[in-house]
Design a protein around this motif. Sequence first.
Motif, PDB file in Angstrom:
ATOM      1  N   ASN A  56      -0.423   5.138  -1.528  1.00  0.00           N
ATOM      2  CA  ASN A  56      -1.751   5.366  -0.955  1.00  0.00           C
ATOM      3  C   ASN A  56      -1.651   5.393   0.567  1.00  0.00           C
ATOM      4  O   ASN A  56      -2.005   4.431   1.259  1.00  0.00           O
ATOM      5  CB  ASN A  56      -2.720   4.270  -1.410  1.00  0.00           C
ATOM      6  CG  ASN A  56      -4.167   4.677  -1.233  1.00  0.00           C
ATOM      7  OD1 ASN A  56      -4.494   5.478  -0.368  1.00  0.00           O
ATOM      8  ND2 ASN A  56      -5.037   4.127  -2.061  1.00  0.00           N
ATOM      9  N   LEU A 113      -6.946  -4.125   3.684  1.00  0.00           N
ATOM     10  CA  LEU A 113      -6.049  -3.713   2.601  1.00  0.00           C
ATOM     11  C   LEU A 113      -6.212  -4.592   1.366  1.00  0.00           C
ATOM     12  O   LEU A 113      -6.182  -4.100   0.229  1.00  0.00           O
ATOM     13  CB  LEU A 113      -4.599  -3.755   3.086  1.00  0.00           C
ATOM     14  CG  LEU A 113      -4.234  -2.732   4.174  1.00  0.00           C
ATOM     15  CD1 LEU A 113      -2.808  -2.957   4.657  1.00  0.00           C
ATOM     16  CD2 LEU A 113      -4.393  -1.304   3.662  1.00  0.00           C
ATOM     17  N   THR A 128       0.833  -1.207   0.000  1.00  0.00           N
ATOM     18  CA  THR A 128       0.000   0.000   0.000  1.00  0.00           C
ATOM     19  C   THR A 128       0.866   1.254   0.000  1.00  0.00           C
ATOM     20  O   THR A 128       0.591   2.210  -0.731  1.00  0.00           O
ATOM     21  CB  THR A 128      -0.935  -0.003   1.227  1.00  0.00           C
ATOM     22  OG1 THR A 128      -1.713  -1.204   1.222  1.00  0.00           O
ATOM     23  CG2 THR A 128      -1.858   1.203   1.206  1.00  0.00           C
ATOM     24  N   SER A 150      -9.656  -3.352  -0.130  1.00  0.00           N
ATOM     25  CA  SER A 150      -9.694  -1.955  -0.571  1.00  0.00           C
ATOM     26  C   SER A 150      -8.689  -1.658  -1.690  1.00  0.00           C
ATOM     27  O   SER A 150      -8.960  -0.865  -2.586  1.00  0.00           O
ATOM     28  CB  SER A 150      -9.429  -1.025   0.621  1.00  0.00           C
ATOM     29  OG  SER A 150      -8.107  -1.187   1.113  1.00  0.00           O
ATOM     30  N   GLN A 151      -7.539  -2.311  -1.645  1.00  0.00           N
ATOM     31  CA  GLN A 151      -6.515  -2.107  -2.677  1.00  0.00           C
ATOM     32  C   GLN A 151      -6.707  -3.051  -3.864  1.00  0.00           C
ATOM     33  O   GLN A 151      -5.960  -2.969  -4.833  1.00  0.00           O
ATOM     34  CB  GLN A 151      -5.117  -2.344  -2.088  1.00  0.00           C
ATOM     35  CG  GLN A 151      -4.643  -1.276  -1.134  1.00  0.00           C
ATOM     36  CD  GLN A 151      -4.305   0.016  -1.870  1.00  0.00           C
ATOM     37  OE1 GLN A 151      -5.139   0.895  -2.040  1.00  0.00           O
ATOM     38  NE2 GLN A 151      -3.074   0.134  -2.326  1.00  0.00           N
ATOM     39  N   LYS A 153      -5.082   4.892   2.731  1.00  0.00           N
ATOM     40  CA  LYS A 153      -5.532   3.523   2.993  1.00  0.00           C
ATOM     41  C   LYS A 153      -4.577   2.810   3.954  1.00  0.00           C
ATOM     42  O   LYS A 153      -4.996   1.975   4.745  1.00  0.00           O
ATOM     43  CB  LYS A 153      -5.661   2.755   1.679  1.00  0.00           C
ATOM     44  CG  LYS A 153      -6.876   3.187   0.868  1.00  0.00           C
ATOM     45  CD  LYS A 153      -7.063   2.354  -0.381  1.00  0.00           C
ATOM     46  CE  LYS A 153      -8.324   2.809  -1.130  1.00  0.00           C
ATOM     47  NZ  LYS A 153      -8.508   2.060  -2.400  1.00  0.00           N
TER      48      LYS A 153
END
Length: 478
Positions: A139, A187, A134, A190-191, A142
């Motif tokens: 990012n 993660l 991440t 969301s990623q 996040k």
Amino acid sequence: MSKQTILIKNTLIIAFGRISTQFLTFLLLPLYTAYLATAEFGTVDLIMTYVSLLAPIITISLEAGVFRFLIDARGNAKEQKRVISSVLKFVSLTVLAAVFVYLFIQSFLNIPYSLYMLGVVVAVIISNVFLQITRGFGNNLKFAVGGVASGVTAILANVYFVVVLKSGVQGMLIATILSNIACATYLFISQKLYRYINFRIHDKKLMRQLLSYSIPLIPNNASWWVTNVADRTIISVNLGVSANGIYAAAYRFPWILTGLFSFFDMSWTESASVHINSPDRNVFFSKTMNASVKLFGSLGLVMIAGLPIVFNLFVGTSFREAYMYIPALIVGSFFNSIAGLYVALYIAKKMTKQVMITSVIAAVASIIASLVGVHFIGLFAPAAAMISASLVTIAYRHYNMKKYITIRYEAKTFVVLMLLYAAAISLYYMNTLASNIVNVVIVGAAALALNRSVVAVLWKGVLSKGREFTKLRRRIRI
């Protein structure tokens, strides 16, 4: 937006997430000292420090490699997939191998809390790799939210297992596993990391580059282990597990300073890697490192001045002896943060072998100081070890880095900080109402004066956000 402003902005975003992980957990210290015996608390602390050693060894520090290589791959989805798939495939194999080896050893040795410890190691590895991916994407928001998910889960799980179920050591370890799983799950979703995973990718050249970068970082992590696990092991062997519980409670306070530095260090490492080839890099790096010395030196002073006021709120009666050792540990953490500033420069230059050399030097200095000192100054020995190891590391890295980057320090800053620390520590041990008030006033004024440039940037950012919010409200009314 200037480089310094971007650095501060990224630091604040990262801090938002990491505070949830580290400082919300720190707020559980009263719970731990109330519901756990000193030996139990010392046992958990010892297990977690061993986990911090084993995790990077098992992954061969590839979590650091994936972060650095993804910085160079930003904007190139194909290259990002190649890097992530290669790292996750390799780490999966090393984790499986480690699990089988551990279970084999466990069949011959009776290791206390062995399965819980194994679960913590695996969960921490998965969480760390996803966090570094991440960061490599850039990012940071996040990344921060992942920290929030981990922190909230840790608090709820600790309260449930330690207070409600009274599970003691097992409860704390289960809470650690769940908090890391919560972070990794968020993660991954969301990623959309599943889009970057293809285990059929097999790039030997890339893996050689990644391993060449990451392997030298293992001694760097090992040196941290030496100054933490080795100290705790030496204390437990020579002074007893209960003494290690006292030391663990004392170390929770300078751990705040270490945690704050880790927030900045993540942002600083990214900035150093992005701007390593900029024509004004010497000026930018010198300004940043001078500002960092002032900031973290001031934070250490603020902690020393404020601790006598709040210490009894956080620590149970059986842990009161910890008060004696905190200032020395804070000084050691401050010096350690200065030494850590140089690691970002080595990482930016992809010169991890130099990090390895300096880490070994620090480890040797720490072992000698702890082994010798524990017989003469007891629990003060680990702090002396940390200070001596950090000073040796700072000197070596500064003169070694001169070949590539010129860092110019403001000598007067170190003189002022030295005098302030002498005064603050003296007033700390006096521990009267008058001395504590004087300490807070002097340190508070000095901290603001030393960090007025950072305060100005933060204040400008607050005013800017305030103006944006006012404009938004006006538009809504219209």
